[in-house]
Design an enzyme around this catalytic site. Structure first.
Site, PDB file in Angstrom:
ATOM      1  N   ARG A 181       0.844  -1.184   0.000  1.00 19.04           N
ATOM      2  CA  ARG A 181       0.000   0.000   0.000  1.00 19.04           C
ATOM      3  C   ARG A 181       0.881   1.236   0.000  1.00 19.04           C
ATOM      4  O   ARG A 181       1.983   1.226   0.546  1.00 19.04           O
ATOM      5  CB  ARG A 181      -0.922   0.016   1.219  1.00 19.04           C
ATOM      6  CG  ARG A 181      -1.887  -1.161   1.273  1.00 19.04           C
ATOM      7  CD  ARG A 181      -2.764  -1.072   2.523  1.00 19.04           C
ATOM      8  NE  ARG A 181      -3.718  -2.164   2.596  1.00 19.04           N
ATOM      9  CZ  ARG A 181      -3.463  -3.351   3.143  1.00 19.04           C
ATOM     10  NH1 ARG A 181      -2.263  -3.582   3.691  1.00 19.04           N
ATOM     11  NH2 ARG A 181      -4.386  -4.289   3.162  1.00 19.04           N
ATOM     12  N   LYS A 187       2.266  -3.133  19.972  1.00 19.22           N
ATOM     13  CA  LYS A 187       2.701  -4.130  20.953  1.00 19.22           C
ATOM     14  C   LYS A 187       2.449  -3.593  22.356  1.00 19.22           C
ATOM     15  O   LYS A 187       2.375  -2.395  22.571  1.00 19.22           O
ATOM     16  CB  LYS A 187       4.192  -4.415  20.785  1.00 19.22           C
ATOM     17  CG  LYS A 187       4.561  -5.049  19.456  1.00 19.22           C
ATOM     18  CD  LYS A 187       6.059  -5.248  19.388  1.00 19.22           C
ATOM     19  CE  LYS A 187       6.482  -5.855  18.070  1.00 19.22           C
ATOM     20  NZ  LYS A 187       7.950  -5.990  17.971  1.00 19.22           N
ATOM     21  N   HIS A 236      -1.193   8.857   8.569  1.00 17.26           N
ATOM     22  CA  HIS A 236      -2.599   9.178   8.809  1.00 17.26           C
ATOM     23  C   HIS A 236      -2.758  10.148   9.972  1.00 17.26           C
ATOM     24  O   HIS A 236      -3.801  10.789  10.114  1.00 17.26           O
ATOM     25  CB  HIS A 236      -3.368   7.884   9.100  1.00 17.26           C
ATOM     26  CG  HIS A 236      -4.812   7.955   8.720  1.00 17.26           C
ATOM     27  ND1 HIS A 236      -5.242   8.261   7.447  1.00 17.26           N
ATOM     28  CD2 HIS A 236      -5.939   7.772   9.445  1.00 17.26           C
ATOM     29  CE1 HIS A 236      -6.560   8.252   7.409  1.00 17.26           C
ATOM     30  NE2 HIS A 236      -7.013   7.967   8.612  1.00 17.26           N
ATOM     31  N   ARG A 288      -3.800  13.683   9.143  1.00 17.73           N
ATOM     32  CA  ARG A 288      -5.244  13.876   8.950  1.00 17.73           C
ATOM     33  C   ARG A 288      -5.939  14.055  10.303  1.00 17.73           C
ATOM     34  O   ARG A 288      -6.749  14.969  10.481  1.00 17.73           O
ATOM     35  CB  ARG A 288      -5.814  12.674   8.202  1.00 17.73           C
ATOM     36  CG  ARG A 288      -7.328  12.695   7.977  1.00 17.73           C
ATOM     37  CD  ARG A 288      -7.687  11.543   7.040  1.00 17.73           C
ATOM     38  NE  ARG A 288      -9.094  11.248   6.976  1.00 17.73           N
ATOM     39  CZ  ARG A 288      -9.968  11.873   6.180  1.00 17.73           C
ATOM     40  NH1 ARG A 288      -9.549  12.868   5.410  1.00 17.73           N
ATOM     41  NH2 ARG A 288     -11.237  11.512   6.143  1.00 17.73           N
ATOM     42  N   HIS A 310     -16.305  12.846   5.196  1.00 20.18           N
ATOM     43  CA  HIS A 310     -17.016  11.760   5.854  1.00 20.18           C
ATOM     44  C   HIS A 310     -18.520  11.950   5.676  1.00 20.18           C
ATOM     45  O   HIS A 310     -19.019  13.066   5.607  1.00 20.18           O
ATOM     46  CB  HIS A 310     -16.698  11.715   7.356  1.00 20.18           C
ATOM     47  CG  HIS A 310     -15.424  11.026   7.679  1.00 20.18           C
ATOM     48  ND1 HIS A 310     -14.292  11.702   8.075  1.00 20.18           N
ATOM     49  CD2 HIS A 310     -15.092   9.713   7.646  1.00 20.18           C
ATOM     50  CE1 HIS A 310     -13.311  10.829   8.288  1.00 20.18           C
ATOM     51  NE2 HIS A 310     -13.765   9.630   8.024  1.00 20.18           N
ATOM     52  N   TYR A 336     -12.053  11.040  14.984  1.00 22.18           N
ATOM     53  CA  TYR A 336     -10.837  11.716  14.549  1.00 22.18           C
ATOM     54  C   TYR A 336     -10.504  12.907  15.435  1.00 22.18           C
ATOM     55  O   TYR A 336      -9.352  13.295  15.558  1.00 22.18           O
ATOM     56  CB  TYR A 336     -11.015  12.231  13.112  1.00 22.18           C
ATOM     57  CG  TYR A 336     -10.736  11.223  12.035  1.00 22.18           C
ATOM     58  CD1 TYR A 336      -9.500  11.185  11.402  1.00 22.18           C
ATOM     59  CD2 TYR A 336     -11.700  10.310  11.642  1.00 22.18           C
ATOM     60  CE1 TYR A 336      -9.241  10.272  10.400  1.00 22.18           C
ATOM     61  CE2 TYR A 336     -11.454   9.398  10.640  1.00 22.18           C
ATOM     62  CZ  TYR A 336     -10.222   9.381  10.017  1.00 22.18           C
ATOM     63  OH  TYR A 336      -9.974   8.472   9.029  1.00 22.18           O
TER      64      TYR A 336
END
Length: 278
Positions: free
Chosen positions: A148, A177, A221, A224, A247, A256
């Site tokens: 990606r 983790k 991301h 954003r 959205h 967000y």
């Protein structure tokens, strides 16, 4: 593990009771939430006070069609599967009731609408002289790794294994983790992508003289998330945030928006007595 539930002794159970008892039997809260949408809305459509045995198969199919007939294939399949499990559960226990009719079939999930270009077209595009080396390398790496774009763009130079033609990436949806006390950096579960000769020829040319970077350790991301949080802190309305982020649902914007401690402290200052505000 499924919860043990008391079944109604009267076999003329209502649609509402049938829905509630089945959902109570599931135990797992996540499964209950997912199934409730399909079963709950179908029960409302059928008439909750009716005896389940009075409902015809076609009424089940018609309810599904009216509720989700124009939805995406995955949504239709999910709601249909919930109702299928619900009605089958009662029939297995000897109760009379309808089934999902054969004509209300499971839908095939459509293939991706993203086109697949020929190898020749990809080679010709990357070979064009006007294409910058940076784009050539990215496009070739995306093709050879099948990764990606956010995975490849998030890689640091020091993580590249030139000899092995591979590198670790933070995959989509990667979980962090567990952190030990005092650990500063949050580590994520990583996956490995592999490239071949085309990328191997371009990468050294692009990175000539550089040994580190360019990343900050941030997820791309996060820019954003930060943008929407800062706009919200400045007083942007939910509708404006939805327009900016594109959205369709308010709940997706809310997750967000993460105001900073400083913004919350500034807001709290509005509650101070008039003469003592900061």
């Amino acid at each position: 593990m499924p919860t043990v539930v008391q079944l109604p002794t009267d076999k003329a159970l209502t649609v509402r009771t049938a829905a509630d008892v089945f959902l109570d039997s599931l135990g797992n809260p996540n499964t209950v939430r997912n199934y409730w949408i399909g079963i709950g809305k179908t029960a409302e459509r059928l008439g909750e006070g009716r005896p389940l045995a009075s409902v015809a198969d076609d009424e089940i199919g018609e309810a599904l069609e009216l509720l989700w007939g124009t939805s995406a294939a995955n949504t239709w399949n999910s709601r249909r599967a919930a109702v299928l499990s619900w009605l089958g559960w009662w029939r297995e226990r000897g109760y009379d009731g309808p089934a999902v009719p054969a004509w209300a079939k499971r839908l095939a999930v459509p293939d991706s609408e993203t086109p697949a270009h020929s190898r020749m077209a990809i080679d010709r595009l990357i070979a064009r002289r006007e294409v910058h080396l940076r784009e050539k390398t990215l496009w070739r790496m995306l093709y050879e790794t099948a990764g990606r774009s956010e995975e490849i763009l998030g890689v640091n130079i020091e993580d590249l294994d030139f000899a092995g033609r591979r590198c670790p990436v933070k995959a989509k949806g990667a979980k962090s983790k567990s952190r030990r006390r005092g650990q500063v950096r949050e580590d994520f579960v990583l996956e490995t992508v592999y490239w071949d000769a085309g990328t191997a020829r371009l990468l050294p040319r692009l990175l000539k003289g550089r040994t580190r970077g360019p990343g900050t350790g941030w997820d791309l991301h996060e820019y954003r998330h930060s943008s929407l949080s800062h706009l919200g802190e400045q007083g942007a309305s939910l509708l404006m945030l939805m327009a900016k982020s594109r959205h369709k649902k308010p709940e997706n914007v809310r997750r967000y928006f993460k105001p900073s401690p400083e913004a919350i402290a500034e807001l709290t200052a509005l509650l101070a007595p008039g003469g003592s505000r900061r």
